[in-house]
Design a protein around this motif. Structure first.
Motif, mmCIF file in Angstrom:
data_model
loop_
_atom_site.group_PDB
_atom_site.id
_atom_site.type_symbol
_atom_site.label_atom_id
_atom_site.label_comp_id
_atom_site.label_asym_id
_atom_site.label_seq_id
_atom_site.Cartn_x
_atom_site.Cartn_y
_atom_site.Cartn_z
ATOM 1 N N THR A 258 50.530 100.903 25.627
ATOM 2 C CA THR A 258 50.176 100.788 24.211
ATOM 3 C C THR A 258 49.513 102.047 23.678
ATOM 4 O O THR A 258 49.485 102.274 22.459
ATOM 5 C CB THR A 258 49.186 99.632 24.001
ATOM 6 N N GLU B 164 46.490 102.891 28.306
ATOM 7 C CA GLU B 164 46.270 101.449 28.266
ATOM 8 C C GLU B 164 47.617 100.750 28.365
ATOM 9 O O GLU B 164 48.591 101.165 27.735
ATOM 10 C CB GLU B 164 45.573 101.041 26.963
ATOM 11 N N ARG C 292 49.320 96.817 27.995
ATOM 12 C CA ARG C 292 49.127 95.424 27.588
ATOM 13 C C ARG C 292 50.039 94.541 28.434
ATOM 14 O O ARG C 292 51.225 94.868 28.603
ATOM 15 C CB ARG C 292 49.472 95.269 26.109
ATOM 16 N N PHE D 3 44.520 93.653 28.839
ATOM 17 C CA PHE D 3 44.650 95.099 28.632
ATOM 18 C C PHE D 3 44.051 95.798 29.845
ATOM 19 O O PHE D 3 42.915 95.512 30.221
ATOM 20 C CB PHE D 3 43.928 95.531 27.349
ATOM 21 N N ALA E 164 44.304 99.763 20.120
ATOM 22 C CA ALA E 164 43.927 100.302 21.435
ATOM 23 C C ALA E 164 42.811 101.337 21.295
ATOM 24 O O ALA E 164 41.918 101.412 22.144
ATOM 25 C CB ALA E 164 45.151 100.915 22.124
#
Ligand SMILES: CC(C)(COP(=O)(O)OP(=O)(O)OC[C@H]1O[C@@H](n2cnc3c(N)ncnc32)[C@H](O)[C@@H]1OP(=O)(O)O)[C@@H](O)C(=O)NCCC(=O)NCCS
Length: 145
Positions: free
Chosen positions: A72, A80, A82, A101, A133
């Protein structure tokens, strides 16, 4: 990119009430997210942070479970991912049971953080998720001030 893991819940994955054991789901989340991160960075990665692990609905023995992992947000050496987890019924209906996350750091051959190509959000939804994010990252980094 989308990385998926599909699994029938077997006896070794449940507790005494035949519900999926939370620790097992966490392990699957970490693995599918790590594969997504490695496919993006083309390096080894390590888990730096996990957040928002809420168990919204239970999953039971013999259910089919599907985990969808997608990058993301990317920084310099971290990203990051998800992970959305769904239970699929025999009729094909799906119900979301979890959203998590996970932050990974890309590592070079000597185990040090290393850079990798940025993820460029293309769709409106990807751009929205990127800005959410950034908010999550700001909250995470506050924890270390
Ligand atoms: C994650 C780790 C490699 C970071 O090392 P470090 O020396 O702090 O590296 P840096 O300060 O250069 O940070 C590297 C990146 O990680 C990010 N980062 C570090 N710790 C973080 C955390 N707790 N949460 C979110 N991001 C984090 C930094 O913001 C930086 O991102 P950027 O380059 O995109 O801006 C190190 O803390 C580590 O090895 N932790 C243990 C990881 C592990 O063993 N995981 C398995 C689970 S037990």
């Amino acid at each position: 990119m989308l990385t998926q893991h599909v699994q029938i819940i077997l006896p070794q994955h449940v507790n005494a009430s035949n519900r999926l054991f939370g620790g097992q789901l966490m392990a699957w989340i970490d693995i599918v997210a790590a594969v997504e991160a490695r496919r993006h960075a083309h390096t080894e990665v390590t888990t730096a942070a996990v957040d928002n692990l809420q168990f919204i609905h239970p999953a039971y023995l013999n259910d089919t479970i599907r985990l969808d992992a997608q990058v993301t947000w990317t920084g310099r050496t971290s990203m990051e991912v998800r992970v959305d987890t769904y239970v699929e019924s025999l009729s094909g209906e799906e119900r979301q049971v979890n959203c998590a996350f996970i932050v990974f750091v890309a590592l070079d051959a000597s185990g040090k953080p290393t850079t990798f190509p940025a993820f460029i959000p293309q769709t409106e939804e990807e751009r929205k998720e990127w800005s959410r994010a950034e908010e999550r990252r700001a909250i995470r980094m506050k924890g270390f001030e």
